[in-house]
Design an enzyme around this catalytic site. Structure first.
Site, PDB file in Angstrom:
ATOM      1  N   ASP A   1     -28.834   5.038 -36.087  1.00 49.75           N
ATOM      2  CA  ASP A   1     -27.825   5.121 -35.077  1.00 49.75           C
ATOM      3  C   ASP A   1     -27.406   4.035 -34.571  1.00 49.75           C
ATOM      4  O   ASP A   1     -28.406   3.341 -33.885  1.00 49.75           O
ATOM      5  CB  ASP A   1     -27.916   6.348 -34.165  1.00 49.75           C
ATOM      6  CG  ASP A   1     -26.774   6.485 -33.333  1.00 49.75           C
ATOM      7  OD1 ASP A   1     -25.984   5.782 -32.997  1.00 49.75           O
ATOM      8  OD2 ASP A   1     -26.485   8.007 -33.097  1.00 49.75           O
TER       9      ASP A   1
ATOM     10  N   ARG B   1     -27.224   2.538 -15.167  1.00 51.56           N
ATOM     11  CA  ARG B   1     -26.904   1.595 -16.426  1.00 51.56           C
ATOM     12  C   ARG B   1     -25.922   0.675 -16.146  1.00 51.56           C
ATOM     13  O   ARG B   1     -24.719   0.959 -15.514  1.00 51.56           O
ATOM     14  CB  ARG B   1     -26.638   2.290 -17.571  1.00 51.56           C
ATOM     15  CG  ARG B   1     -27.481   3.177 -18.240  1.00 51.56           C
ATOM     16  CD  ARG B   1     -27.188   3.799 -19.705  1.00 51.56           C
ATOM     17  NE  ARG B   1     -25.669   4.270 -19.528  1.00 51.56           N
ATOM     18  CZ  ARG B   1     -25.433   4.682 -20.706  1.00 51.56           C
ATOM     19  NH1 ARG B   1     -25.745   4.699 -22.017  1.00 51.56           N
ATOM     20  NH2 ARG B   1     -23.901   5.070 -20.854  1.00 51.56           N
TER      21      ARG B   1
ATOM     22  N   PHE C   1     -30.288  10.083 -28.119  1.00 45.89           N
ATOM     23  CA  PHE C   1     -29.195  10.533 -27.221  1.00 45.89           C
ATOM     24  C   PHE C   1     -28.765  11.878 -27.796  1.00 45.89           C
ATOM     25  O   PHE C   1     -29.216  12.281 -28.854  1.00 45.89           O
ATOM     26  CB  PHE C   1     -27.981   9.711 -27.784  1.00 45.89           C
ATOM     27  CG  PHE C   1     -26.708  10.242 -27.039  1.00 45.89           C
ATOM     28  CD1 PHE C   1     -26.282   9.433 -26.034  1.00 45.89           C
ATOM     29  CD2 PHE C   1     -25.900  11.214 -27.461  1.00 45.89           C
ATOM     30  CE1 PHE C   1     -25.104   9.586 -25.300  1.00 45.89           C
ATOM     31  CE2 PHE C   1     -24.493  11.494 -27.064  1.00 45.89           C
ATOM     32  CZ  PHE C   1     -24.239  10.597 -25.694  1.00 45.89           C
TER      33      PHE C   1
ATOM     34  N   TYR D   1     -15.843   3.226 -29.959  1.00 41.60           N
ATOM     35  CA  TYR D   1     -15.267   3.233 -28.640  1.00 41.60           C
ATOM     36  C   TYR D   1     -15.874   2.438 -27.474  1.00 41.60           C
ATOM     37  O   TYR D   1     -15.612   2.532 -26.545  1.00 41.60           O
ATOM     38  CB  TYR D   1     -14.936   4.545 -28.338  1.00 41.60           C
ATOM     39  CG  TYR D   1     -15.813   5.680 -28.148  1.00 41.60           C
ATOM     40  CD1 TYR D   1     -16.937   5.686 -27.234  1.00 41.60           C
ATOM     41  CD2 TYR D   1     -16.003   6.437 -29.355  1.00 41.60           C
ATOM     42  CE1 TYR D   1     -18.061   6.534 -27.464  1.00 41.60           C
ATOM     43  CE2 TYR D   1     -17.030   7.441 -29.356  1.00 41.60           C
ATOM     44  CZ  TYR D   1     -18.002   7.490 -28.524  1.00 41.60           C
ATOM     45  OH  TYR D   1     -19.079   8.483 -28.656  1.00 41.60           O
ATOM     46  N   LYS D   2     -17.244   1.975 -27.864  1.00 43.47           N
ATOM     47  CA  LYS D   2     -18.258   1.543 -26.915  1.00 43.47           C
ATOM     48  C   LYS D   2     -17.880  -0.021 -27.049  1.00 43.47           C
ATOM     49  O   LYS D   2     -16.846  -0.469 -26.698  1.00 43.47           O
ATOM     50  CB  LYS D   2     -19.599   1.717 -27.258  1.00 43.47           C
ATOM     51  CG  LYS D   2     -19.916   3.442 -26.934  1.00 43.47           C
ATOM     52  CD  LYS D   2     -21.227   4.057 -27.144  1.00 43.47           C
ATOM     53  CE  LYS D   2     -21.406   5.363 -26.720  1.00 43.47           C
ATOM     54  NZ  LYS D   2     -22.483   5.799 -27.446  1.00 43.47           N
TER      55      LYS D   2
END
Ligand SMILES: *Cc1c(COP(=O)(O)O)cnc(C)c1O
Length: 409
Positions: free
Chosen positions: A200, A368, A130, A223-224
């Site tokens: 990560d 996605r 990312f 928050y995912k």
């Protein structure tokens, strides 16, 4: 190869009826007519969150005011919240601190790792990671005069490791494809070379089984899949064996051993608390803790089993559509998402969203779909696959209004 034709909506409804974790769906607010396959980006809103946040606002802030730092446990939110996240990554109490955003935590972890490996000058980073992970590693390297060695599709980890490497920063689950790395094996090889391993876990936490034991540091967001809310605090894991020696370079008063002595000199707090920096966003913690109440009741093995089943079903239902699967076909190597490559990926996703199926697009050509097992049903997967089939067969994505890019894709 025509297996998809034998799968019916009624069959999927039967899978939902037999699903041991189907009740968790009632914990969430989900708008009518939407199949939300974006829980890997922003998790859905738990029903209990609004009341918890309202309580923090009206009772804690409104009535108790500054006393709430003590009476409502505001001061200790980074540790108490971290302790609730810990079991989701196989960590114990006192090993996880919730604060900041992931990018900040990457900075803290990498700079702490460098100081723990004096004389080693190289940070290994993944060119496929990312972007913020890469950007922050670039910033650390610049700030501390270190060198970056990139791994990627053409440059395997083995070639990058060596006596000069201080730390390796990798994502456990690839944000684009959902490919999962073998955490224990990679950590072992990195340690063999004398370097420290920083994971990560942004796309792992709440989606796949994680056993962080053995790693040195880990970071992740909430928050995912954890549904902590937009801007919810991130977290850092610091292995117990490093906690005495590891230093937080952003040495603020919330990480001080005795902050209310107001000493001029910094002395780190014992344990993981030293990785705190400044005043925590209390209202954001309230939202995150509401969601963590739900996670306390969840068996991660059941979540993972359902995640595998949902993604398998989606791949099976979409295999005949002529899309290129970008995710690993073998479920054991795949996180909780399914991605496809298509040159018209952007307008395809826009058309899908208009028809109520929410996924996202990642440049240059990836669409996605994230599968959050706590609130998705098998019938949702069935409906999403049918909608995708319709968008492609009727070429609905060709409409002009889907071609122009919005700010957030
Ligand atoms: C989502 C995500 C981030 C987010 O970073 P923030 O600083 O919290 O915005 C970072 N790294 C990875 C791999 C992610 O998936």
């Amino acid at each position: 190869m025509m297996g998809y034709m034998s799968i019916t909506r009624a069959g999927c409804a039967a899978l939902d009826a037999a699903d041991p974790i189907s009740d968790f769906r009632d914990e969430f607010v989900l708008p009518d007519g939407v199949v939300y396959l974006l829980g890997n980006s922003l998790g859905a809103l738990p029903r209990r969150t609004a009341a918890k946040v309202a309580h923090a606002v009206t009772a804690e802030w409104g009535q108790d005011l500054g006393a709430s730092w003590n009476t409502a446990g505001w001061w200790n939110l980074p540790e108490t919240t971290g302790d609730r996240i810990a079991p989701l990554i196989g960590a114990g109490p006192g090993e996880v601190l919730a604060a900041d955003c992931t990018s900040m935590m990457i900075f803290k972890a990498v700079s702490a790792a460098l100081a723990l490996r004096p004389g080693r000058n190289v940070i290994v980073s993944d060119s496929e990671n990312f972007p913020t992970d890469q950007y922050v590693v670039q910033g650390v390297a610049q700030a501390f005069g270190r060198e970056i060695r990139e791994i990627g599709p053409q440059a395997p980890l083995e070639d990058a490791l060596g006596p000069g490497v201080a730390a390796v920063v990798l994502s456990h689950v690839d944000y684009r494809t959902g490919a999962v790395r073998d955490m224990a094996e990679v950590t072992r090889r990195v340690h063999e070379s004398g370097a420290l391993m920083i994971w990560d876990l942004c796309h792992s936490t709440g989606a796949v089984l994680v056993d962080i034991t053995g790693a040195d540091f880990a970071v992740g967001c909430t928050y995912k899949y954890l549904n902590g809310g937009p801007g919810a605090p991130a977290y850092i894991y610091v292995a117990p064996r490093h906690q005495e020696a590891a230093r937080n370079v952003i040495s603020g008063w919330h990480g001080h051993a005795n902050p209310f002595e107001f000493e001029p000199g910094y002395r780190p707090a014992p344990g993981v608390r030293r990785f705190a920096t400044g005043t925590p966003p209390v209202l954001a913690y309230a939202a995150l803790n509401a969601s963590l109440e739900i996670w306390e009741k969840v068996d991660m093995r059941a979540v993972r089993a359902k995640s595998v089943a949902l993604t398998e079903l989606f791949i099976e239902l979409t295999d005949h559509l002529g899309l290129e699967l970008a995710s690993p076909r073998h479920a054991g190597e795949r996180g909780s998402q399914v991605s496809f490559r298509h040159p018209e990926g952007y307008p395809i996703m826009r058309a899908l969203i208009d028809m109520g199926v929410h996924g996202d697009f990642r440049a240059p050509d990836l669409i996605r779909f994230g599968f959050a097992p706590l609130y998705l049903r098998y019938v949702d997967v069935y409906d999403a696959a049918n909608t995708l089939a319709e968008v492609l067969s009727k070429e609905l994505w060709r409409e002009d209004r889907y071609q122009k890019r919005l700010t957030v894709t």
